[in-house]
Scaffold this active site. Structure first.
Site, PDB file in Angstrom:
ATOM      1  N   GLY A 113       0.802  -1.211   0.000  1.00 36.72           N
ATOM      2  CA  GLY A 113       0.000   0.000   0.000  1.00 36.72           C
ATOM      3  C   GLY A 113       0.834   1.260   0.000  1.00 36.72           C
ATOM      4  O   GLY A 113       0.386   2.320   0.431  1.00 36.72           O
ATOM      5  N   GLY A 114       2.076   1.156  -0.501  1.00 34.87           N
ATOM      6  CA  GLY A 114       2.920   2.338  -0.639  1.00 34.87           C
ATOM      7  C   GLY A 114       3.315   2.992   0.662  1.00 34.87           C
ATOM      8  O   GLY A 114       3.619   4.195   0.680  1.00 34.87           O
ATOM      9  N   SER A 188       4.831  -5.556  -2.462  1.00 35.19           N
ATOM     10  CA  SER A 188       4.978  -4.141  -2.775  1.00 35.19           C
ATOM     11  C   SER A 188       5.669  -3.418  -1.613  1.00 35.19           C
ATOM     12  O   SER A 188       6.778  -3.783  -1.250  1.00 35.19           O
ATOM     13  CB  SER A 188       3.605  -3.540  -3.102  1.00 35.19           C
ATOM     14  OG  SER A 188       3.728  -2.261  -3.651  1.00 35.19           O
TER      15      SER A 188
END
Length: 444
Positions: A113-114, A188
């Site tokens: 989720g960055g 991610s």
């Protein structure tokens, strides 16, 4: 389905008994004040009710509901129609244990989720039973995000993750887990977090393996992490934007005002330096390149991989492949590489960034996509590989095509496309990923 109560070192905890597992939701592993480091939970009074929906840390959806957004691919794919509960310092985790068995290997997942968004129970990595079916205890970890994590490069979110892993080590035996066989996994920004956690010696002897999906490897020097001193002007600008005269006043503002000031300034800067953890002297003790050169990062078996329509696919591949080459060259622990290249049915996007999560966690029945038998078969194979890796530090096992580690002579990444049992060479990966970057981008 029914309720199930376990006795742990912290006290009794109540979960939900399902067909193949027992689910415990929203167990608080630590407490924290705003812009302070986490304090582990070691005891609770009475029976902890872990049958309710978990709480998640503050993020975009907390202050600007995503259902009001237009053209938000990941909201449509993973979160549409679901409601999430938020609290500023919701340091909680979910545990899915097999119905039977003791000393089971443990998989701890850190969501992506960055470093800004993401939830403990979000599809597709939520309350999956697939690992419990294979005799693995599965844990999903929540941690602080955005300004509440990244403030002045102090890495509160990474400290949350490390505290959660230690809590799992100290308590997982009560849930049927083996504290000596803990593998951490992330996707991610979660994979980048796993990379960061390997830079510290604080988890030596606790973490026995790591899996990094679309985020393995060192951040390039051009976007190297900032130290607290180097980020001072950025945070002072946020403080001024919020209308606070000093740091103490800023800390006392309502959470929404703090988040809004951070969100506005960070978008105006459009600088990756400020949207990732910094060099804090603890978890990230130095510039990652220096840590790797010194060889002081944790040396454990790894699985690293990408999707063929990944975000910045060529760069993500080179970072992952670089780690594999380095370990092979220096005689370190094996690295197993993969490229996920299945074109998902349902719309024009193919193997987009995070598409492999549906396959690694097997919650396809909860997805809107018209998955085919090929997809279910591919998912089962990928989960089998991971379960074996968590169990033994090696993904290989009976009835599975051999998955070779990268060596000085063998450089292939296993292809997960549902069709072949082969490998893609670095040349094939680069060719595919340059095409993706130039002509066939996924959603971001």
């Amino acid at each position: 389905m029914g309720e199930h109560i376990l006795q742990t070192a912290c006290g009794a905890v109540k979960g939900i008994e399902k067909e193949n597992s027992i689910l415990f939701q929203g167990i608080r592993y630590a407490t924290a004040e705003r812009f302070e480091y986490p304090v582990p939970v070691t005891h609770w009074e009475g029976v902890y009710d872990a049958t309710q929906q978990e709480l998640n840390c503050f993020q975009y959806d907390t202050f600007r509901p995503e259902e009001n957004d237009t053209d938000n691919f990941y909201y449509e794919e993973f979160r549409k129609g679901r409601k999430f509960l938020y609290e500023e310092n919701a340091l909680t985790l979910n545990i899915v244990k097999p119905l039977q068995g003791e000393c089971c290997p443990v998989l701890v997942f850190i969501h992506g989720g960055g470093h800004e968004t993401g939830t403990v129970g979000e599809l597709p990595h939520g309350d999956t039973e697939e690992y419990a079916k294979r005799g693995v205890v599965y844990v999903s970890v929540g941690y602080r995000l955005n300004v509440f994590s990244l403030y002045r490069s102090r890495n509160y979110g990474l400290h949350d993750q490390m505290t959660a892993i230690r809590w799992v080590h100290d308590n997982i035996a009560a849930f049927g887990g083996d504290p000596e066989r803990i593998t951490i996994m992330g996707q991610s920004a979660g994979a980048m977090s796993v990379t960061d956690l390997l830079y510290t010696q604080a988890l030596k002897g606790i973490v026995k393996g790591a899996i990094m999906l679309s985020g393995a490897g060192m951040i390039p020097k051009m976007v190297k992490p900032y130290t607290e001193a180097e980020s001072e002007s950025f945070w002072n600008e946020i403080q001024e934007r919020a209308g606070a005269k000093d740091e103490d006043s800023f800390k006392k503002l309502p959470a929404k005002e703090i988040w809004e000031a951070w969100y506005q300034v960070s978008r105006e800067h459009n600088d990756m330096h400020y949207l990732q953890p910094g060099i804090d002297g603890a978890i990230i003790p130095d510039l990652p390149q220096n840590v790797r050169k010194a060889g002081t990062d944790l040396d454990v078996p790894l699985i690293v991989g990408i999707t063929s329509q990944d975000f910045m696919p060529y760069l993500i591949f080179e970072l992952a492949y670089g780690w594999a080459k380095r370990n092979a060259r220096e005689g370190r622990q094996p690295v197993y590489g993969f490229i996920f290249d299945r074109e998902l049915p349902g719309n024009r996007y193919k193997a987009y960034h995070a598409s492999d999560l549906w396959y690694f966690f097997g919650n396809m029945d909860k997805c809107w996509r018209p998955f085919e038998q090929l997809d279910y078969d591919l998912s089962a194979r990928m989960i089998d590989y991971v379960a074996n890796f968590v169990r033994n530090g090696d993904p290989n096992g009976e009835k599975l095509p051999q998955w070779k580690a990268v060596t000085k002579k063998f450089k292939g990444f296993r292809k997960f496309d549902g069709v072949s049992d082969g490998y893609a060479s670095p040349f094939e990966c680069r060719k595919k990923l340059w095409h993706t970057f130039l002509k066939d981008k996924g959603p971001m």
